[in-house]
Design an enzyme around this catalytic site. Structure first.
Site, PDB file in Angstrom:
ATOM      1  N   LYS A 116       1.103  -1.243  -0.230  1.00  0.00           N
ATOM      2  CA  LYS A 116       0.077   0.100   0.341  1.00  0.00           C
ATOM      3  C   LYS A 116       1.004   0.973   0.047  1.00  0.00           C
ATOM      4  O   LYS A 116       0.810   2.422  -0.170  1.00  0.00           O
ATOM      5  CB  LYS A 116      -1.006   0.145   1.333  1.00  0.00           C
ATOM      6  CG  LYS A 116      -2.049  -1.033   0.947  1.00  0.00           C
ATOM      7  CD  LYS A 116      -3.038  -0.693   2.162  1.00  0.00           C
ATOM      8  CE  LYS A 116      -4.386  -1.845   1.888  1.00  0.00           C
ATOM      9  NZ  LYS A 116      -5.421  -1.615   3.176  1.00  0.00           N
ATOM     10  N   LYS A 198      -5.828 -12.221  -8.101  1.00  0.00           N
ATOM     11  CA  LYS A 198      -7.649 -12.076  -7.474  1.00  0.00           C
ATOM     12  C   LYS A 198      -8.058 -11.570  -8.056  1.00  0.00           C
ATOM     13  O   LYS A 198      -7.460 -10.249  -8.709  1.00  0.00           O
ATOM     14  CB  LYS A 198      -7.375 -12.334  -6.089  1.00  0.00           C
ATOM     15  CG  LYS A 198      -8.140 -12.827  -5.274  1.00  0.00           C
ATOM     16  CD  LYS A 198      -7.530 -12.565  -3.851  1.00  0.00           C
ATOM     17  CE  LYS A 198      -8.750 -11.109  -2.984  1.00  0.00           C
ATOM     18  NZ  LYS A 198      -8.314 -10.587  -1.539  1.00  0.00           N
ATOM     19  N   LYS A 201     -11.853  -5.648  -5.619  1.00  0.00           N
ATOM     20  CA  LYS A 201     -12.912  -4.217  -6.416  1.00  0.00           C
ATOM     21  C   LYS A 201     -11.744  -2.891  -5.983  1.00  0.00           C
ATOM     22  O   LYS A 201     -12.582  -2.147  -6.858  1.00  0.00           O
ATOM     23  CB  LYS A 201     -14.007  -4.600  -4.979  1.00  0.00           C
ATOM     24  CG  LYS A 201     -13.476  -4.248  -3.204  1.00  0.00           C
ATOM     25  CD  LYS A 201     -14.551  -3.442  -2.434  1.00  0.00           C
ATOM     26  CE  LYS A 201     -13.747  -3.824  -0.964  1.00  0.00           C
ATOM     27  NZ  LYS A 201     -14.766  -3.423   0.137  1.00  0.00           N
TER      28      LYS A 201
END
Ligand code: TRP
Length: 335
Positions: A116, A198, A201
């Site tokens: 992140k 994966k 969202k």
């Protein structure tokens, strides 16, 4: 089984965007099935969400929407607890205390922080760094026995266990040390355009890669129609066939069929027909959920009542643990 005897299971999801079919089939759909066997807490992790910059109006809306979605998939706010993290003050309080029992060396090893930080290089804030500590508090406040975790949160559960163990070894048995819950069935859904990774969202670089739970039926059908396949024509599982395998998994998940049954259903089919059937199956599965979501999200007063009741029930449990912790570390006790 009386509710006292049941084990406590804690799950939470961030309100950061509409959940994808991957979030639903990989996590939310299983949450519903936990309700019979466990005492469940279902959290909306909006405190975690502000570790990256959010638009306030949108965040508030998404928080309510996620509660509506929890209700729409059949999570029960009477038997269990559905609540919003920031509504329970104990989370912020325990996070500070646990920060003082967590080593920087431990946090430095967190791969999600590294990812992140690389992705949000202009906002590497301390909250992003201590995110796993806030999450440990979520779990520990409710004396949770079990936490369903995907691969991406495994390291965070490990550090939670380490923090709990450390605190307990100093002060006695204050926290239950939680175990990971590995669902009996659980689908790992991959991107439709990039089936090597994966379906998440937040990965919005290619709009056709991700199906969202609230996508209109024709949008769902079209995204699945455009899913990448391969130059072969066979509908079977195989490491050499990530696209087809993923579509088969999606089909199994929404129809509750086994992989063998799925492969059997499509014997002799072409890819076009196969994708149409998968699309139809997903649309049919999602239809009642989407309808219920619409009903709940139109009834704001009800959803907010669920949130307020949930916060009250959660606070009651959380405060018991928090008060013990405060006593242990030497905060004032008033007679
Ligand atoms: N960090 C989790 C995620 O992004 C959400 C979360 C917050 C969570 N607190 C939790 C998950 C406690 C399990 C237990 O997916």
């Amino acid at each position: 089984m009386s509710s006292e005897k049941k084990k406590v299971i804690y799950s939470a999801m961030q309100p950061s965007g509409v959940p994808s079919l991957g979030n639903y089939l990989g996590a939310l759909k299983n949450w519903k099935n936990l309700q019979e066997e466990y005492n469940c807490l279902f959290g909306v992790a909006n405190m975690h969400a502000i570790t990256v910059r959010q638009d306030p109006t949108e965040l508030r809306q998404r928080t309510r929407d996620l509660v509506s979605l929890f209700l729409a998939i059949g999570l029960d706010p009477e038997e269990h607890i559905i609540y919003v993290q920031s509504d329970v003050r104990a989370h912020a309080e325990i996070a500070w205390i646990l920060n003082c029992f967590t080593y920087m060396g431990e946090l430095n090893r967190m791969t999600q922080f590294k990812d992140k930080a690389a992705k949000h290089a202009d906002n590497i804030n301390a909250g992003l760094y201590t995110y796993p500590v806030l999450m440990a508090g979520d779990i520990l406040l409710y004396q949770s026995d079990l936490v369903p975790v995907g691969a991406d949160q495994k390291q965070h559960l490990e550090i939670c266990r380490d923090i709990a163990g450390r605190f307990n070894s100093i002060y006695g048995d204050v926290f239950k040390v939680p175990e990971p819950y590995i669902p009996k069935v659980g689908a790992r859904i991959m991107g439709l355009q990039n089936p090597e990774r994966k379906m998440s969202k937040s990965e919005s670089d290619n709009l056709n890669n991700v199906v969202y739970i609230l996508d209109e039926p024709n949008v769902i059908a079209n995204k699945i129609k455009r899913a990448v396949t391969d130059s072969d024509t066979e509908i079977r599982y195989g490491e050499d066939k990530p696209g087809i395998s993923n579509l088969l998994n999606i089909y199994c998940s929404v129809t509750d069929k086994t992989p063998d049954e799925a492969v059997n259903d499509f014997k002799g089919c072409g890819y076009g027909e196969f994708k149409k059937s998968v699309g139809d199956a997903v649309v049919e599965h999602m239809r009642p959920i989407q309808e219920k979501f619409k009903e709940y999200s139109a009834d704001r007063a009800y959803v907010e009542r669920v949130m307020q009741n949930g916060a009250e029930k959660a606070s009651y449990i959380a405060n018991k643990t928090l008060n013990k912790v405060k006593k242990k570390v030497g905060y004032p006790i008033y007679k």
